[in-house]
Design an enzyme around this catalytic site. Structure first.
Site, PDB file in Angstrom:
ATOM      1  N   ASP A  81      12.792 -13.238 -33.136  1.00 41.67           N
ATOM      2  CA  ASP A  81      13.560 -14.332 -34.590  1.00 41.67           C
ATOM      3  C   ASP A  81      12.060 -14.528 -35.681  1.00 41.67           C
ATOM      4  OD1 ASP A  81      14.865 -15.596 -36.538  1.00 41.67           O
ATOM      5  OD2 ASP A  81      14.198 -17.117 -35.379  1.00 41.67           O
ATOM      6  N   GLY A 101      10.504 -15.002 -38.342  1.00 40.09           N
ATOM      7  CA  GLY A 101      11.660 -15.962 -39.652  1.00 40.09           C
ATOM      8  C   GLY A 101      10.784 -15.927 -41.570  1.00 40.09           C
ATOM      9  N   ASN A 102      10.790 -16.686 -42.035  1.00 42.04           N
ATOM     10  CA  ASN A 102       9.687 -17.346 -43.433  1.00 42.04           C
ATOM     11  C   ASN A 102       8.538 -17.464 -43.373  1.00 42.04           C
ATOM     12  OD1 ASN A 102      11.283 -16.648 -45.006  1.00 42.04           O
ATOM     13  ND2 ASN A 102      12.828 -18.602 -44.270  1.00 42.04           N
ATOM     14  N   ILE A 123       7.142 -15.858 -36.434  1.00 41.35           N
ATOM     15  CA  ILE A 123       7.762 -15.513 -35.332  1.00 41.35           C
ATOM     16  C   ILE A 123       7.993 -16.251 -34.171  1.00 41.35           C
ATOM     17  CG2 ILE A 123       7.435 -13.230 -33.993  1.00 41.35           C
ATOM     18  CD1 ILE A 123       5.877 -12.154 -36.259  1.00 41.35           C
ATOM     19  N   LYS A 124       9.038 -15.963 -33.740  1.00 43.70           N
ATOM     20  CA  LYS A 124       9.463 -17.323 -32.297  1.00 43.70           C
ATOM     21  C   LYS A 124      10.416 -16.253 -31.446  1.00 43.70           C
ATOM     22  CE  LYS A 124      11.097 -19.366 -35.455  1.00 43.70           C
ATOM     23  NZ  LYS A 124      11.354 -19.391 -37.529  1.00 43.70           N
ATOM     24  N   VAL A 161      20.463 -12.967 -40.998  1.00 41.37           N
ATOM     25  CA  VAL A 161      20.760 -11.971 -39.893  1.00 41.37           C
ATOM     26  C   VAL A 161      20.236 -13.117 -39.230  1.00 41.37           C
ATOM     27  CG1 VAL A 161      18.482 -10.854 -40.132  1.00 41.37           C
ATOM     28  CG2 VAL A 161      20.024 -10.523 -38.549  1.00 41.37           C
ATOM     29  N   ASP A 162      19.442 -13.996 -39.658  1.00 39.33           N
ATOM     30  CA  ASP A 162      19.053 -15.410 -38.937  1.00 39.33           C
ATOM     31  C   ASP A 162      19.877 -16.526 -38.660  1.00 39.33           C
ATOM     32  OD1 ASP A 162      18.505 -15.933 -41.288  1.00 39.33           O
ATOM     33  OD2 ASP A 162      17.158 -17.247 -40.909  1.00 39.33           O
ATOM     34  N   THR A 178      11.854 -23.964 -42.821  1.00 35.40           N
ATOM     35  CA  THR A 178      11.931 -23.665 -44.083  1.00 35.40           C
ATOM     36  C   THR A 178      12.952 -24.128 -45.382  1.00 35.40           C
ATOM     37  OG1 THR A 178       9.998 -22.168 -43.443  1.00 35.40           O
ATOM     38  CG2 THR A 178      10.742 -22.225 -45.966  1.00 35.40           C
ATOM     39  N   THR A 233       6.496 -45.090 -53.335  1.00 41.44           N
ATOM     40  CA  THR A 233       6.943 -43.422 -54.178  1.00 41.44           C
ATOM     41  C   THR A 233       7.288 -42.676 -53.109  1.00 41.44           C
ATOM     42  OG1 THR A 233       6.054 -44.090 -55.930  1.00 41.44           O
ATOM     43  CG2 THR A 233       6.386 -41.646 -55.493  1.00 41.44           C
TER      44      THR A 233
END
Length: 242
Positions: free
Chosen positions: A6, A8-9, A12-13, A98-99, A122, A172
């Protein structure tokens, strides 16, 4: 064996499936993609290598290079009209990330009824499946770090907040962190309220799952690595490309 990736942004898993269980799991930054070569040294070549990639063509090329001879087994998965017990309700099915598609398929393999599938990474995605497996649609919003970064980058006086979520924020930093969390859990809870069916289940996955799950007021279950599970399901129901 099946190797599921997988991309991703941010990371990589990976998961190596065999004998009815995950034999090896982990994650790498894209800059450390070459570390995938460890798998090729430690394990025999799998029957399938399944890749869901939303990080672009350069990431795919780097993964192919790191896999070496294993790349001959590679299938790059795309979103389709139907697979794994899920029907894709997008007007253009191929445009669904696709994820998200693989996460829906993975979630469907865990529960046969209506599902709310949350991926908290993300970005935070909130996708709805009805009891018959039809993908109704979903939401995409910035994840926790993106929200904090956007405020720090695009305002003159707000910091990158290091606060805590509070019911009544009185600083804040706490106000920013609380607002980012409330935006995400609020979107999840509104989607849950719209989801039809009495036997509903909400599954949440991703690196920020633990951050959000404790603030949700409806029943929710953490399910790690749903896209990897979906890739495994797809590998088992399809034949390798010739």
């Amino acid at each position: 064996m099946i190797l599921c990736l997988d991309s991703g942004n941010s990371r990589i898993k990976f998961g190596l499936w065999g004998d009815g269980r995950w034999l090896d799991e982990g994650a790498l930054d894209h800059a450390d993609c070459a570390g995938l070569a460890r798998l090729t040294a430690d394990w025999p070549m799998p029957a399938r290598v399944m890749l869901a990639n939303v990080a672009g063509t350069e990431a795919e090329q780097a993964i192919r290079q790191s896999l070496g001879t294993w790349s001959t087994k590679l299938t790059v998965v795309t979103s389709t009209a139907a697979a794994g017990g899920v029907r894709n309700g997008y007007r253009n099915p191929g445009q669904l990330g696709v994820d998200r598609w693989c996460a829906l398929i993975g979630a469907r393999s865990l529960h046969p009824g209506a599902l709310l599938v949350v991926m908290a990474g993300t970005a935070t995605t909130v996708d709805s499946l009805n009891a018959s497996g039809c993908f109704l649609g979903g939401l995409i919003l910035p994840g926790q770090q993106l929200m904090l970064s956007a405020l720090a980058r695009n305002t003159a006086a707000l910091p990158f907040a290091q606060g805590q979520r509070q019911d009544w924020p009185q600083s804040t930093d706490d106000a920013i962190v609380s607002g980012a969390i409330e935006a995400q859990v609020g979107a999840i809870e509104r989607a849950w309220a719209r989801l039809p069916g009495t036997e509903r289940v909400c599954l949440i996955s991703g690196g920020n799952a633990g951050l959000l799950i404790k603030h949700l007021v409806m029943p929710v279950q953490q399910a790690d690595n749903l896209p990897l599970l979906g890739l495994k399901v797809l590998a088992e129901e399809t034949r390798p490309e010739s």
